[in-house]
Write an enzyme that holds these catalytic residues in place. Sequence first.
Site, PDB file in Angstrom:
ATOM      1  N   LYS A  71       0.842  -1.209   0.000  1.00 41.41           N
ATOM      2  CA  LYS A  71       0.000   0.000   0.000  1.00 41.41           C
ATOM      3  C   LYS A  71       0.871   1.250   0.000  1.00 41.41           C
ATOM      4  CE  LYS A  71      -3.787  -2.549   1.982  1.00 41.41           C
ATOM      5  NZ  LYS A  71      -4.447  -3.074   3.181  1.00 41.41           N
TER       6      LYS A  71
ATOM      7  N   GLN B 181      -5.061  -1.776   9.367  1.00 47.59           N
ATOM      8  CA  GLN B 181      -4.860  -3.102   8.780  1.00 47.59           C
ATOM      9  C   GLN B 181      -5.456  -4.187   9.693  1.00 47.59           C
ATOM     10  OE1 GLN B 181      -3.398  -3.709   5.645  1.00 47.59           O
ATOM     11  NE2 GLN B 181      -4.186  -5.756   6.030  1.00 47.59           N
TER      12      GLN B 181
ATOM     13  N   ASP C 193     -11.583   2.189   3.405  1.00 49.49           N
ATOM     14  CA  ASP C 193     -11.851   0.753   3.294  1.00 49.49           C
ATOM     15  C   ASP C 193     -13.357   0.489   3.184  1.00 49.49           C
ATOM     16  OD1 ASP C 193      -9.715  -0.982   3.160  1.00 49.49           O
ATOM     17  OD2 ASP C 193      -9.347  -0.961   5.329  1.00 49.49           O
TER      18      ASP C 193
END
Length: 270
Positions: free
Chosen positions: A39, A83, A106
Amino acid sequence: MKAQVAGETDELKKQGITPGLAVVIVGDDPASRVYVNNKKKACELVGFKSEEYALPAETSQEELLELVKKLNEKKDINGILVQLPLPKHLDEKEIIEAIDPIKDVDAFHAVNVGKIMIGDYDFLPCTPAGVMEMLAYYDIPVSGKNCVVIGRSNIVGKPMAMLLLHKNGTVTICHSKTQNLKEISAQADILVAAVGIPKFVTADMVKDGAVVIDVGMDRDENGKLCGDVDFENVKDKTSYITPVPGGVGPMTIATLMKNTLKACRLQNNC
Ligand code: NAP
């Protein structure tokens, strides 16, 4: 997709705006480490500012909530990604709900999940959205097709099914309690595997000419990265199939970049 985002980022930079993504990782799970590094690399490639917060495994819920709060307020950060999975002692749900929905790139926050449900959203969750991009790119029709999604997690299976439904697919969701899974999956024109079991989808579960999307990121008996689909034995039956590695993984990251850019535009009204 990355080139498109990079081009738009260049334009924004001329107006003095640089999209910023903060990635929070707690603990030292090697798979999470790889995802976070990928990322970061993607952010560099498209010209974003990226900040990484690598916290020790013993970080407390309060400390993590405090960091999320700080990132919510930071003007140069447009997207916040925590994460997952988090270490067991942390309450993932509470952490996700603490992220400002407009920075939730997300799309895991309940507000964004609700918006997706009614088809009126700012962000789509990166993995299912990446799958839809691929289908669109290859002109694969979804409308009226039998779509089978194996897996019903909040981050992949459920939103995947919802996005296929929005495109007028006839969607069946399968899970660990599903009976006659083989018969159901063998009816699929579009089969999405998001199970987390290496080579779970075998050739007898796939219809001739089906489109097979493999979301799985698993390890085979030799510790090698593989998907949920038995690629070698399934590929010749399909009209399209995504590989692992490749396929869905890179699309997930490209979608994250797209979402961060969108978050930046929304926050700056531009
Ligand atoms: P998850 O939360 O563990 O969900 C797995 C789903 O599979 C559950 O709904 C489970 O059913 C179902 N399942 C398990 N065993 C089954 C069986 N024998 N028959 C039918 N269904 C079964 O996993 P996830 O987070 O959705 O991730 C799935 C896979 O995608 C993993 O390999 C993960 O690493 C990968 N992934 C990849 C990306 C990417 O960017 N490529 C992103 C996210 C995840 P129940 O609900 O009944 O337990």
